[in-house]
Design a protein around this motif. Structure first.
Motif, PDB file in Angstrom:
ATOM      1  N   SER A  75       7.345   8.828 -12.297  1.00 19.97           N
ATOM      2  CA  SER A  75       6.587   9.576 -11.527  1.00 19.97           C
ATOM      3  C   SER A  75       5.165   9.493 -11.930  1.00 19.97           C
ATOM      4  CB  SER A  75       7.249  10.916 -11.261  1.00 19.97           C
ATOM      5  OG  SER A  75       5.979  11.782 -10.538  1.00 19.97           O
ATOM      6  N   ALA A  76       4.205   8.689 -11.266  1.00 17.63           N
ATOM      7  CA  ALA A  76       2.881   8.674 -11.738  1.00 17.63           C
ATOM      8  C   ALA A  76       2.271  10.048 -11.706  1.00 17.63           C
ATOM      9  CB  ALA A  76       2.301   7.671 -10.777  1.00 17.63           C
ATOM     10  N   CYS A  77       2.906  10.909 -10.546  1.00 20.45           N
ATOM     11  CA  CYS A  77       2.173  12.294 -10.414  1.00 20.45           C
ATOM     12  C   CYS A  77       2.530  13.016 -11.775  1.00 20.45           C
ATOM     13  CB  CYS A  77       3.011  12.684  -9.270  1.00 20.45           C
ATOM     14  SG  CYS A  77       2.176  12.483  -7.710  1.00 20.45           S
TER      15      CYS A  77
ATOM     16  N   LYS B 241     -11.647   5.127  -2.408  1.00 25.54           N
ATOM     17  CA  LYS B 241     -10.845   5.728  -3.152  1.00 25.54           C
ATOM     18  C   LYS B 241     -11.576   7.267  -3.746  1.00 25.54           C
ATOM     19  CE  LYS B 241      -6.914   3.836  -3.293  1.00 25.54           C
ATOM     20  NZ  LYS B 241      -5.667   4.548  -2.951  1.00 25.54           N
TER      21      LYS B 241
ATOM     22  N   THR C 266      -6.613  12.292  -5.609  1.00 25.45           N
ATOM     23  CA  THR C 266      -5.854  11.772  -6.590  1.00 25.45           C
ATOM     24  C   THR C 266      -6.559  10.833  -7.572  1.00 25.45           C
ATOM     25  OG1 THR C 266      -5.341   9.698  -5.169  1.00 25.45           O
ATOM     26  CG2 THR C 266      -3.546  11.424  -5.179  1.00 25.45           C
TER      27      THR C 266
ATOM     28  N   ARG D  88       0.762  -1.217   0.038  1.00 28.37           N
ATOM     29  CA  ARG D  88      -0.149   0.024   0.064  1.00 28.37           C
ATOM     30  C   ARG D  88       0.952   1.191   0.068  1.00 28.37           C
ATOM     31  NH1 ARG D  88      -2.748  -0.295   5.989  1.00 28.37           N
ATOM     32  NH2 ARG D  88      -0.912  -0.818   7.058  1.00 28.37           N
ATOM     33  N   GLY D  89       0.221   2.402  -0.697  1.00 21.69           N
ATOM     34  CA  GLY D  89       1.079   3.514  -0.735  1.00 21.69           C
ATOM     35  C   GLY D  89       2.201   3.493  -1.992  1.00 21.69           C
ATOM     36  N   ALA D  90       2.160   2.513  -2.626  1.00 23.59           N
ATOM     37  CA  ALA D  90       3.207   2.589  -3.594  1.00 23.59           C
ATOM     38  C   ALA D  90       2.887   3.315  -4.986  1.00 23.59           C
ATOM     39  CB  ALA D  90       3.549   1.037  -4.245  1.00 23.59           C
ATOM     40  N   GLY D  91       1.618   3.740  -4.945  1.00 24.13           N
ATOM     41  CA  GLY D  91       1.098   4.493  -5.908  1.00 24.13           C
ATOM     42  C   GLY D  91       0.334   3.757  -6.991  1.00 24.13           C
ATOM     43  N   LYS D  92      -0.297   2.840  -6.799  1.00 25.83           N
ATOM     44  CA  LYS D  92      -1.050   1.713  -7.615  1.00 25.83           C
ATOM     45  C   LYS D  92      -2.307   2.595  -8.117  1.00 25.83           C
ATOM     46  CE  LYS D  92      -1.590  -1.458  -4.744  1.00 25.83           C
ATOM     47  NZ  LYS D  92      -0.884  -0.725  -3.516  1.00 25.83           N
ATOM     48  N   SER D  93      -2.762   3.345  -7.278  1.00 26.80           N
ATOM     49  CA  SER D  93      -4.201   3.902  -7.961  1.00 26.80           C
ATOM     50  C   SER D  93      -3.844   5.170  -8.570  1.00 26.80           C
ATOM     51  CB  SER D  93      -5.045   4.421  -6.521  1.00 26.80           C
ATOM     52  OG  SER D  93      -5.251   3.175  -5.944  1.00 26.80           O
ATOM     53  N   LYS D  94      -2.752   5.969  -8.212  1.00 26.92           N
ATOM     54  CA  LYS D  94      -2.204   7.182  -8.846  1.00 26.92           C
ATOM     55  C   LYS D  94      -1.789   6.790 -10.282  1.00 26.92           C
ATOM     56  CE  LYS D  94      -1.050  11.394  -8.597  1.00 26.92           C
ATOM     57  NZ  LYS D  94      -2.013  12.489  -8.082  1.00 26.92           N
TER      58      LYS D  94
ATOM     59  N   ASN E 195       8.156   3.836  -8.581  1.00 28.83           N
ATOM     60  CA  ASN E 195       7.361   4.844  -8.686  1.00 28.83           C
ATOM     61  C   ASN E 195       7.828   5.964  -7.889  1.00 28.83           C
ATOM     62  OD1 ASN E 195       5.144   6.486  -9.672  1.00 28.83           O
ATOM     63  ND2 ASN E 195       3.751   5.762  -7.768  1.00 28.83           N
ATOM     64  N   LYS E 196       7.113   7.314  -8.144  1.00 31.03           N
ATOM     65  CA  LYS E 196       7.511   8.397  -7.313  1.00 31.03           C
ATOM     66  C   LYS E 196       9.148   8.861  -7.477  1.00 31.03           C
ATOM     67  CE  LYS E 196       4.508   7.218  -3.756  1.00 31.03           C
ATOM     68  NZ  LYS E 196       3.884   7.222  -2.236  1.00 31.03           N
TER      69      LYS E 196
ATOM     70  N   ARG F  92     -12.711  -0.561  -1.005  1.00 29.56           N
ATOM     71  CA  ARG F  92     -11.344   0.256  -1.549  1.00 29.56           C
ATOM     72  C   ARG F  92     -11.810   1.295  -2.590  1.00 29.56           C
ATOM     73  NH1 ARG F  92      -6.280   0.487  -2.482  1.00 29.56           N
ATOM     74  NH2 ARG F  92      -5.518   0.709  -4.736  1.00 29.56           N
TER      75      ARG F  92
ATOM     76  N   ASP G   7       9.791  11.427  -8.769  1.00 28.00           N
ATOM     77  CA  ASP G   7       9.952  12.921  -8.102  1.00 28.00           C
ATOM     78  C   ASP G   7      10.419  12.924  -6.965  1.00 28.00           C
ATOM     79  OD1 ASP G   7       6.841  13.771  -6.837  1.00 28.00           O
ATOM     80  OD2 ASP G   7       7.093  11.857  -7.999  1.00 28.00           O
TER      81      ASP G   7
HETATM   82  N1  LIG Z   1       5.442  12.077  -5.078  1.00 30.69           N
HETATM   83  C1  LIG Z   1       4.477  11.287  -5.521  1.00 30.69           C
HETATM   84  N2  LIG Z   1       3.357  10.946  -4.893  1.00 30.69           N
HETATM   85  C2  LIG Z   1       2.511   9.920  -5.283  1.00 30.69           C
HETATM   86  C3  LIG Z   1       2.983   9.318  -6.842  1.00 30.69           C
HETATM   87  N3  LIG Z   1       2.178   8.290  -7.116  1.00 30.69           N
HETATM   88  C4  LIG Z   1       1.375   8.452  -5.862  1.00 30.69           C
HETATM   89  N4  LIG Z   1       1.747   9.284  -4.783  1.00 30.69           N
HETATM   90  C5  LIG Z   1       1.024   9.441  -3.577  1.00 30.69           C
HETATM   91  O1  LIG Z   1       1.394   8.244  -2.857  1.00 30.69           O
HETATM   92  C6  LIG Z   1       0.191   7.967  -1.896  1.00 30.69           C
HETATM   93  C7  LIG Z   1      -0.440   6.696  -2.206  1.00 30.69           C
HETATM   94  O2  LIG Z   1      -0.794   6.674  -3.617  1.00 30.69           O
HETATM   95  P1  LIG Z   1      -1.998   5.363  -4.027  1.00 30.69           P
HETATM   96  O3  LIG Z   1      -2.250   5.556  -5.518  1.00 30.69           O
HETATM   97  O4  LIG Z   1      -3.084   5.704  -3.112  1.00 30.69           O
HETATM   98  O5  LIG Z   1      -1.107   4.288  -3.617  1.00 30.69           O
HETATM   99  P2  LIG Z   1      -1.751   2.831  -3.618  1.00 30.69           P
HETATM  100  O6  LIG Z   1      -0.468   1.884  -3.879  1.00 30.69           O
HETATM  101  O7  LIG Z   1      -2.981   2.648  -4.411  1.00 30.69           O
HETATM  102  O8  LIG Z   1      -2.055   2.522  -2.055  1.00 30.69           O
HETATM  103  P3  LIG Z   1      -3.275   1.536  -1.403  1.00 30.69           P
HETATM  104  O9  LIG Z   1      -4.659   2.249  -2.007  1.00 30.69           O
HETATM  105  O10 LIG Z   1      -3.077   1.970   0.147  1.00 30.69           O
HETATM  106  O11 LIG Z   1      -2.765   0.175  -1.724  1.00 30.69           O
HETATM  107  C8  LIG Z   1      -1.097   9.276  -2.592  1.00 30.69           C
HETATM  108  O12 LIG Z   1      -0.961  10.325  -1.486  1.00 30.69           O
HETATM  109  C9  LIG Z   1      -0.533   9.580  -3.732  1.00 30.69           C
HETATM  110  O13 LIG Z   1      -0.842  10.851  -4.075  1.00 30.69           O
HETATM  111  C10 LIG Z   1       4.106   9.989  -7.322  1.00 30.69           C
HETATM  112  O14 LIG Z   1       4.594   9.490  -8.479  1.00 30.69           O
HETATM  113  N5  LIG Z   1       4.852  10.842  -6.520  1.00 30.69           N
END
Ligand SMILES: Nc1nc2c(ncn2[C@@H]2O[C@H](COP(=O)(O)OP(=O)(O)OP(=O)(O)O)[C@@H](O)[C@H]2O)c(=O)[nH]1
Length: 260
Positions: free
Chosen positions: A158-160, A245, A250, A29-35, A128-129, A241, A131
């Motif tokens: 960088s997904a962002c 979301k 995001t 979690r938090g890796a940025g999958k949804s982003k 990911n990330k 989930r 940036d």
């Molecule tokens: N700086 C930065 N933040 C990012 C990036 N991608 C995602 N985030 C941030 O990381 C956090 C987690 O992103 P999610 O896309 O919710 O991650 P997830 O892997 O889907 O996490 P779970 O829903 O917990 O499984 C959010 O605050 C996003 O805005 C990126 O490329 N750069």
């Protein structure tokens, strides 16, 4: 004769159906999958955490379905995506060593699954990330080495900030899946639903001692064909989930579609 992904193919006219590709996104979690999902303009939440998008890859139409999985710290209920996906995108965050270690568990799981089924499943490793590189806990060389160990493609994005690069990664996943499908076409992928027992599945963990993967016992699930998009639009999202979301800024979808 028309071409499929740039390759001429006999017997497929202009009316031929788009290639259907199922892609599961795995990672802690938090890796940025949804982003990453959001930025590839996946438009419709078809059912629970599965999204659908019409893409064009190498001038050819592709119906891409993406499952945004939501494991906490280790792989869980793995059958639901192992039985469904043609390819896997394993995501970690370059500023988190824990998430990198998590991605290694997923790659091991996929390797076990490939061994067990005697098939190969394309996997792509995504750091990911990018940036946040100033807070890096995982070097690019470590990412390259891990991907090399499992024979998968590797990208840092960088997904962002880098929509085009993320889209490129998804298209590479489609190409990998297409290559595999051409080698040994699968029957239509299956979708796990929650109403009937599935008699023939034994837990993979038991067979391989993969302690980190908690499998659904499958006592209350059955495999069904994935619904078509048209049918699936009528399905009410009950997943916590997907619903949670909705609150995340995001996941404001880019093309004006809503999760429903
Ligand atoms: N700086 C930065 N933040 C990012 C990036 N991608 C995602 N985030 C941030 O990381 C956090 C987690 O992103 P999610 O896309 O919710 O991650 P997830 O892997 O889907 O996490 P779970 O829903 O917990 O499984 C959010 O605050 C996003 O805005 C990126 O490329 N750069």
């Amino acid at each position: 004769m028309s071409s499929v992904f740039g390759k001429p193919r006999a017997g497929s006219g202009p009316q031929s159906a788009p290639l259907e590709v199922n892609l599961a996104i795995l990672g802690r979690r938090g890796a940025g999958k949804s982003k990453a999902l959001c930025l590839t303009q996946l438009t419709v939440c078809v059912v629970e955490d599965t999204y659908s998008s019409e893409e064009t890859v190498d001038h050819q139409p592709v119906h891409l379905r993406v499952m945004d999985t939501a494991d906490l710290d280790t792989p869980r209920n793995c059958e639901r995506y192992l039985n469904w996906a043609h390819a896997f995108l394993v995501v970690y965050s370059v500023d988190s060593r824990q998430s990198f270690e998590g991605s290694s568990s997923y790659l091991e799981l996929l390797a076990l699954h490939a061994k067990e089924t005697q098939r190969s499943f394309p996997a792509l490793l995504l750091g990911n990330k990018l940036d946040m590189a100033q807070y890096r806990q995982v070097t690019k060389a470590e990412g390259v080495a891990l991907a090399g160990r499992f024979g998968c493609l590797f990208f840092e994005v960088s997904a962002c900030l880098d929509f085009e690069h993320v889209q490129h990664v998804f298209h590479e996943a489609v190409r990998e899946a297409r290559r595999e499908l051409e080698k040994s076409p699968l029957t239509r992928p299956l979708f796990i639903s929650e109403d009937r027992a599935l008699p023939h599945q034994a837990p993979l963990t038991a067979r391989h001692g993969l302690a980190s993967c908690t499998f659904n016992t499958l006592s209350t699930v059955s495999l069904k064909e994935m619904p078509t998009v048209a049918q699936a639009k009528l399905v009410t999202v009950k997943s916590s989930r997907a619903q949670s979301k909705r609150k995340a800024p995001t996941l404001t979808l880019l093309k004006g579609f809503k999760i429903f």
